[in-house]
Design an enzyme around this catalytic site. Structure first.
Site, short mmCIF file in Angstrom:
data_model
loop_
_atom_site.label_atom_id
_atom_site.label_comp_id
_atom_site.label_asym_id
_atom_site.label_seq_id
_atom_site.Cartn_x
_atom_site.Cartn_y
_atom_site.Cartn_z
N CYS A 20 0.75 -7.74 -3.64
CA CYS A 20 -0.57 -7.41 -4.20
C CYS A 20 -1.11 -8.57 -5.03
O CYS A 20 -2.30 -8.92 -4.95
CB CYS A 20 -0.48 -6.16 -5.07
N CYS A 55 3.82 -5.24 -7.89
CA CYS A 55 3.79 -5.50 -6.44
C CYS A 55 3.47 -6.98 -6.18
O CYS A 55 2.32 -7.41 -6.34
CB CYS A 55 2.75 -4.59 -5.78
#
Length: 327
Positions: free
Chosen positions: A250, A247
């Site tokens: 993230c 991600c």
């Protein structure tokens, strides 16, 4: 349990398999009772304590008056079944007994039964070290079928589970279809084994972002195996960052969380949960379907979810101040 968790902003959506569990090694000893010749095991169903008969010779478990689905079955601190099809409980009545646990509960675990010592040991991914290899045999195909073949002194013996458990300790390794047996006459009962191995416990350090696994979540945040209603177990407010290695948002958010952990040292604890490694926490409990996701946990009240846009440091700081510190 109905969780009143507030969703504030949308984020990056991803698919998860909620049935998975963490892969941490564990070995946990659980006390049992013997009543009318039956093994009685404490369990939780939906966070509510129950007592069940342990009978791994049965292929399927039983609970209640009608066949159906049993939700959130917990055995000890390490075995958790989100949903289990059960038959109606038709055993002769024993006071306080809610059902029967069959082999279906333990399919992904290793079960060691010490009837004389009145304990069971749950372990994964290996048998307990105190069970030797010398009396090993291949498990009968299918369910345990009420009988097991074991090797004793070089000879193969087939007998009922109940008969074997009255003369020795039995390990049923459902993951490898193997059975281990040790007669009580030669069995050296070990010291009690801790439920959690020290290597699996993150240290909740002030000013640091700690990676949270299942065992630490149950111990330091909320034991959803034991309680049906939200009960925060921490000693200061918490921010949990749900993330994954794939991600991008993230990874860009991670340095911001690290800086905030240092800024709020001594006032707020910061954790990270990898959604691929800890699916029971992410998908099973918090129903995480998008990341990055931050969960704010105050000392009083229920968790609040927030999906940040970009790095959003000022927005996150504002949520900490208002949701966790009451300013």
């Amino acid at each position: 349990m109905m969780r009143r968790i507030i969703l504030l902003v949308a984020g990056v959506v991803f698919a998860m398999n909620a049935a998975g569990q963490g892969s941490s090694r564990f070995e946990e000893v659980i006390d049992i009772d013997i009543r009318d010749g039956r093994i009685i095991l404490p369990v939780t169903v939906g966070g509510v304590p129950h007592e069940f008969i342990l009978d791994p010779s049965r292929a399927s478990s039983m609970f209640g008056q009608q066949a159906g689905t049993l939700e959130r079955l917990g055995v000890g601190e390490n075995l958790f079944v989100q949903s289990l099809a059960v038959a109606a409980f038709d055993e002769p009545e024993l006071p306080g007994i809610s059902g029967v646990l069959g082999a279906d509960v333990f399919r992904r675990h290793i079960l060691t039964i010490d009837r004389e010592g009145r304990t069971i040991t749950l372990s994964s991914p290996f048998k307990p070290d105190y069970m030797s290899l010398r009396n090993r045999a291949t498990m009968l195909s299918g369910a345990t079928a009420g009988r097991q073949t074991v090797s004793i002194g070089g000879q193969t013996v087939t007998a009922s589970l109940d008969s074997l458990l009255r003369v020795g300790v039995l390990t049923l390794d459902f993951t490898r279809a193997q059975t281990f047996f040790e007669p009580y006459a030669t069995f050296a009962r070990p010291e009690r084994v801790a439920a959690e191995q020290p290597g699996n416990k993150p240290v909740a350090e002030d000013g640091k972002v700690v990676h949270l696994d299942r065992e630490a979540f149950l111990r330091d945040v909320f034991n959803f195996r034991r309680y049906s209603e939200w009960k925060f177990q921490g000693d200061m407010p918490v921010v949990i960052d749900f993330w994954a290695t794939w991600c991008g948002p993230c990874l860009r958010l991670s340095p911001v969380i690290t800086e905030l952990a240092e800024e709020y040292k001594g006032r707020v604890r910061f954790y990270k949960v990898n959604v691929d490694e800890e699916k029971e926490i992410a998908a099973g409990f918090f129903n995480v379907t998008a990341i990055p996701l931050l969960v704010f946990i105050p000392m009083e009240g229920e968790p609040v979810r927030y999906m940040p846009v970009g790095t959003a440091k000022e927005d996150i700081r504002e949520k900490i101040e208002t949701l966790l510190l009451g300013r």
